[in-house]
Write a protein that holds these residues in place. Structure first.
Motif, PDB file in Angstrom:
ATOM      1  N   GLU A   1       0.821  -1.200   0.000  1.00 53.22           N
ATOM      2  CA  GLU A   1       0.000   0.000   0.000  1.00 53.22           C
ATOM      3  C   GLU A   1       0.864   1.261   0.000  1.00 53.22           C
ATOM      4  OE1 GLU A   1      -3.896   1.206   2.532  1.00 53.22           O
ATOM      5  OE2 GLU A   1      -2.189   0.503   3.697  1.00 53.22           O
ATOM      6  N   ILE A   2       1.859   1.312   0.876  1.00 50.25           N
ATOM      7  CA  ILE A   2       2.733   2.479   0.961  1.00 50.25           C
ATOM      8  C   ILE A   2       3.548   2.625  -0.316  1.00 50.25           C
ATOM      9  CG2 ILE A   2       4.744   3.441   2.164  1.00 50.25           C
ATOM     10  CD1 ILE A   2       2.007   3.891   3.569  1.00 50.25           C
ATOM     11  N   ASP A   3       4.030   1.529  -0.862  1.00 51.65           N
ATOM     12  CA  ASP A   3       4.782   1.583  -2.117  1.00 51.65           C
ATOM     13  C   ASP A   3       3.918   2.139  -3.249  1.00 51.65           C
ATOM     14  OD1 ASP A   3       7.205   0.918  -3.735  1.00 51.65           O
ATOM     15  OD2 ASP A   3       5.762  -0.390  -4.756  1.00 51.65           O
TER      16      ASP A   3
ATOM     17  N   SER B   1      14.178   1.029   6.991  1.00 52.78           N
ATOM     18  CA  SER B   1      14.916   1.903   7.898  1.00 52.78           C
ATOM     19  C   SER B   1      15.068   1.206   9.241  1.00 52.78           C
ATOM     20  CB  SER B   1      14.189   3.236   8.080  1.00 52.78           C
ATOM     21  OG  SER B   1      13.051   3.047   8.902  1.00 52.78           O
ATOM     22  N   GLN B   2      15.769   1.857  10.156  1.00 57.06           N
ATOM     23  CA  GLN B   2      15.973   1.268  11.478  1.00 57.06           C
ATOM     24  C   GLN B   2      14.680   1.221  12.275  1.00 57.06           C
ATOM     25  OE1 GLN B   2      19.046   4.033  12.607  1.00 57.06           O
ATOM     26  NE2 GLN B   2      20.586   2.433  12.496  1.00 57.06           N
ATOM     27  N   TRP B   3      13.705   2.048  11.929  1.00 61.59           N
ATOM     28  CA  TRP B   3      12.478   2.130  12.731  1.00 61.59           C
ATOM     29  C   TRP B   3      11.229   1.672  11.995  1.00 61.59           C
ATOM     30  CZ3 TRP B   3      15.281   6.270  10.999  1.00 61.59           C
ATOM     31  CH2 TRP B   3      14.669   7.061  10.030  1.00 61.59           C
ATOM     32  N   ALA B   4      11.334   1.350  10.723  1.00 60.11           N
ATOM     33  CA  ALA B   4      10.148   0.939   9.973  1.00 60.11           C
ATOM     34  C   ALA B   4      10.549  -0.012   8.847  1.00 60.11           C
ATOM     35  CB  ALA B   4       9.445   2.168   9.385  1.00 60.11           C
ATOM     36  N   PRO B   5       9.666  -0.943   8.507  1.00 55.11           N
ATOM     37  CA  PRO B   5       9.959  -1.846   7.395  1.00 55.11           C
ATOM     38  C   PRO B   5      10.121  -1.107   6.066  1.00 55.11           C
ATOM     39  CG  PRO B   5       8.085  -2.652   8.674  1.00 55.11           C
ATOM     40  CD  PRO B   5       8.411  -1.278   9.180  1.00 55.11           C
ATOM     41  N   LEU B   6       9.493   0.073   5.958  1.00 57.75           N
ATOM     42  CA  LEU B   6       9.578   0.873   4.744  1.00 57.75           C
ATOM     43  C   LEU B   6       9.417   2.332   5.141  1.00 57.75           C
ATOM     44  CD1 LEU B   6       9.893   0.042   1.771  1.00 57.75           C
ATOM     45  CD2 LEU B   6       7.416   0.193   1.535  1.00 57.75           C
ATOM     46  N   TYR B   7      10.311   3.191   4.628  1.00 59.70           N
ATOM     47  CA  TYR B   7      10.278   4.618   4.960  1.00 59.70           C
ATOM     48  C   TYR B   7      10.843   5.403   3.781  1.00 59.70           C
ATOM     49  CZ  TYR B   7      11.967   9.050   6.810  1.00 59.70           C
ATOM     50  OH  TYR B   7      12.221  10.385   6.990  1.00 59.70           O
ATOM     51  N   GLY B   8      10.253   6.543   3.494  1.00 62.45           N
ATOM     52  CA  GLY B   8      10.780   7.432   2.468  1.00 62.45           C
ATOM     53  C   GLY B   8      10.222   8.835   2.638  1.00 62.45           C
TER      54      GLY B   8
ATOM     55  N   ALA C   1       5.627  10.187  -6.200  1.00 66.01           N
ATOM     56  CA  ALA C   1       6.988  10.447  -6.678  1.00 66.01           C
ATOM     57  C   ALA C   1       7.027  11.085  -8.062  1.00 66.01           C
ATOM     58  CB  ALA C   1       7.794   9.139  -6.683  1.00 66.01           C
ATOM     59  N   GLU C   2       5.957  10.950  -8.842  1.00 60.23           N
ATOM     60  CA  GLU C   2       5.933  11.544 -10.173  1.00 60.23           C
ATOM     61  C   GLU C   2       6.036  13.065 -10.069  1.00 60.23           C
ATOM     62  OE1 GLU C   2       2.636  10.175 -12.568  1.00 60.23           O
ATOM     63  OE2 GLU C   2       2.858   8.150 -11.771  1.00 60.23           O
ATOM     64  N   GLY C   3       7.098  13.626 -10.622  1.00 64.93           N
ATOM     65  CA  GLY C   3       7.314  15.071 -10.589  1.00 64.93           C
ATOM     66  C   GLY C   3       7.811  15.596  -9.256  1.00 64.93           C
ATOM     67  N   SER C   4       8.163  14.705  -8.343  1.00 63.43           N
ATOM     68  CA  SER C   4       8.622  15.105  -7.010  1.00 63.43           C
ATOM     69  C   SER C   4      10.138  15.049  -6.903  1.00 63.43           C
ATOM     70  CB  SER C   4       8.026  14.179  -5.947  1.00 63.43           C
ATOM     71  OG  SER C   4       6.634  14.325  -5.892  1.00 63.43           O
ATOM     72  N   THR C   5      10.647  15.666  -5.837  1.00 64.00           N
ATOM     73  CA  THR C   5      12.061  15.571  -5.491  1.00 64.00           C
ATOM     74  C   THR C   5      12.180  14.603  -4.328  1.00 64.00           C
ATOM     75  OG1 THR C   5      12.429  17.860  -6.152  1.00 64.00           O
ATOM     76  CG2 THR C   5      14.072  16.857  -4.692  1.00 64.00           C
ATOM     77  N   VAL C   6      12.900  13.518  -4.538  1.00 58.42           N
ATOM     78  CA  VAL C   6      13.066  12.511  -3.490  1.00 58.42           C
ATOM     79  C   VAL C   6      14.118  13.011  -2.503  1.00 58.42           C
ATOM     80  CG1 VAL C   6      13.807  10.153  -2.981  1.00 58.42           C
ATOM     81  CG2 VAL C   6      12.341  10.621  -4.964  1.00 58.42           C
ATOM     82  N   VAL C   7      13.727  13.087  -1.239  1.00 56.83           N
ATOM     83  CA  VAL C   7      14.636  13.498  -0.168  1.00 56.83           C
ATOM     84  C   VAL C   7      15.313  12.270   0.418  1.00 56.83           C
ATOM     85  CG1 VAL C   7      14.787  14.648   2.091  1.00 56.83           C
ATOM     86  CG2 VAL C   7      13.175  15.494   0.359  1.00 56.83           C
ATOM     87  N   GLN C   8      14.548  11.232   0.686  1.00 62.06           N
ATOM     88  CA  GLN C   8      15.046   9.946   1.187  1.00 62.06           C
ATOM     89  C   GLN C   8      14.331   8.850   0.403  1.00 62.06           C
ATOM     90  OE1 GLN C   8      17.368   9.112   3.652  1.00 62.06           O
ATOM     91  NE2 GLN C   8      17.033   7.037   2.929  1.00 62.06           N
ATOM     92  N   PRO C   9      15.065   8.059  -0.381  1.00 62.77           N
ATOM     93  CA  PRO C   9      14.412   7.018  -1.176  1.00 62.77           C
ATOM     94  C   PRO C   9      13.617   6.048  -0.291  1.00 62.77           C
ATOM     95  CG  PRO C   9      16.703   7.267  -1.827  1.00 62.77           C
ATOM     96  CD  PRO C   9      16.513   8.086  -0.575  1.00 62.77           C
ATOM     97  N   LEU C  10      12.545   5.521  -0.822  1.00 61.45           N
ATOM     98  CA  LEU C  10      11.725   4.566  -0.099  1.00 61.45           C
ATOM     99  C   LEU C  10      12.492   3.270   0.083  1.00 61.45           C
ATOM    100  CD1 LEU C  10       8.828   4.227   1.051  1.00 61.45           C
ATOM    101  CD2 LEU C  10       8.229   3.136  -1.118  1.00 61.45           C
ATOM    102  N   GLY C  11      12.602   2.816   1.324  1.00 59.56           N
ATOM    103  CA  GLY C  11      13.316   1.581   1.625  1.00 59.56           C
ATOM    104  C   GLY C  11      13.237   1.276   3.105  1.00 59.56           C
TER     105      GLY C  11
END
Length: 140
Positions: A92-94, A113-120, A101-111
């Protein structure tokens, strides 16, 4: 599946004090993880700063906060908040991420993290910064 949006406030060294204040006003449970807790201390003066924190109450009040590290630009009036989208499914989050992400600036790629199975994190074409992650139980 379930998705919630939450205001995510940004500070520079004041996140814990702000969270404690909001807890005193609205009630609820306060949770805070420091840079030291995650093993991600690049500046010793910022080790006790909050990398992730929240106040959540049974009354529905919920706010998140963190301290922007000094290595990143921050101005109290320029980037005072993010919009946090938290879900319970990586699929769902992906899917949300791919659309935002279309037309956006990625600050932290989705992947992972130490605190969540998926974060971006990304800033969309309208200048709104979004944090997307998959909920994980807090074990602090």
């Amino acid at each position: 599946m379930s998705v919630t949006t939450t205001t995510h406030l940004n500070f520079r060294g004041d996140a814990r004090a702000a969270l404690e204040y909001y807890q005193s006003v609205f009630g609820g449970r306060l949770a805070a993880v420091t840079y030291k807790d995650t093993g991600n201390t690049e500046n010793e003066n910022e080790a006790d700063w909050v990398v992730w924190g929240e106040v959540a109450g049974d009354n529905g009040f919920h706010v998140m906060a963190y301290d922007v590290p000094s290595k990143l630009p921050w101005d109290r009036g320029t980037h005072p908040f993010f919009v946090s989208v938290r879900g319970d499914s990586t699929d769902e989050i992906d899917a949300f991420w791919q659309k935002l992400a279309e037309g956006s600036t990625v600050v932290q790629p989705l992947g992972p993290s130490q605190w969540a199975p998926l974060y971006g994190m990304l800033t969309d074409r309208f200048g709104v910064t979004w944090v997307l992650d998959v909920a994980a139980p807090y074990n602090g």
